[in-house]
Scaffold this motif. Sequence first.
Motif, PDB file in Angstrom:
ATOM      1  N   ASP A 247       0.867  -1.177   0.000  1.00 39.29           N
ATOM      2  CA  ASP A 247       0.000   0.000   0.000  1.00 39.29           C
ATOM      3  C   ASP A 247       0.902   1.224   0.000  1.00 39.29           C
ATOM      4  N   LEU A 248       0.811   2.038  -1.043  1.00 41.34           N
ATOM      5  CA  LEU A 248       1.644   3.234  -1.160  1.00 41.34           C
ATOM      6  C   LEU A 248       0.775   4.446  -1.462  1.00 41.34           C
ATOM      7  N   ALA A 249       1.212   5.591  -0.950  1.00 45.55           N
ATOM      8  CA  ALA A 249       0.562   6.862  -1.265  1.00 45.55           C
ATOM      9  C   ALA A 249       1.661   7.887  -1.451  1.00 45.55           C
ATOM     10  N   GLY A 250       1.556   8.671  -2.514  1.00 45.10           N
ATOM     11  CA  GLY A 250       2.561   9.693  -2.769  1.00 45.10           C
ATOM     12  C   GLY A 250       2.239  10.482  -4.019  1.00 45.10           C
ATOM     13  N   LYS A 251       3.226  11.273  -4.430  1.00 50.70           N
ATOM     14  CA  LYS A 251       3.056  12.114  -5.614  1.00 50.70           C
ATOM     15  C   LYS A 251       3.689  11.463  -6.830  1.00 50.70           C
ATOM     16  N   VAL A 252       3.027  11.604  -7.952  1.00 48.68           N
ATOM     17  CA  VAL A 252       3.516  11.068  -9.213  1.00 48.68           C
ATOM     18  C   VAL A 252       4.719  11.899  -9.658  1.00 48.68           C
TER      19      VAL A 252
ATOM     20  N   VAL B 103      -1.592  10.076  -5.562  1.00 50.86           N
ATOM     21  CA  VAL B 103      -2.277   8.811  -5.826  1.00 50.86           C
ATOM     22  C   VAL B 103      -2.022   7.837  -4.687  1.00 50.86           C
ATOM     23  N   GLU B 104      -2.968   6.939  -4.525  1.00 53.08           N
ATOM     24  CA  GLU B 104      -2.835   5.827  -3.589  1.00 53.08           C
ATOM     25  C   GLU B 104      -2.957   4.547  -4.401  1.00 53.08           C
ATOM     26  N   VAL B 105      -2.047   3.612  -4.166  1.00 51.54           N
ATOM     27  CA  VAL B 105      -1.980   2.378  -4.944  1.00 51.54           C
ATOM     28  C   VAL B 105      -1.909   1.194  -3.999  1.00 51.54           C
ATOM     29  N   THR B 106      -2.637   0.132  -4.324  1.00 51.39           N
ATOM     30  CA  THR B 106      -2.438  -1.153  -3.657  1.00 51.39           C
ATOM     31  C   THR B 106      -2.020  -2.143  -4.730  1.00 51.39           C
TER      32      THR B 106
END
Length: 105
Positions: free
Chosen positions: A8-13, A71-74
């Motif tokens: 699980d990550l969240a950050g800026k593109v 964005v948040e990605v799993t």
Amino acid sequence: MESKNRVDLAGKVSKVREVKYTPSGACLRELVLAVHHDAQLEKPSIGYFEIVFSGEIAQQKLNGVKIGDWVEVTGSLWNRSFKNREGVSINETKIIAETLKHETH
């Protein structure tokens, strides 16, 4: 014991790569996500992670994503080792995305 592989990550593109297609016609798209690391570190730092999207996410949901968006990605980790054309050993780890949550700023 059950094996788990979840990220699980969240950050800026920080980078959006061009659309690619596999020989079978599947759509692939990659972006690089800048994620702050500050837990239990002497100095905060930023890690950069390559995220691979396929299918509907790659075709439709990434269309509006641009550098600087949050964005948040799993997904799950994927690793491979190979030798490039020059014979240099390469080890790469990427995240294979399953979901995407996109916020524009």
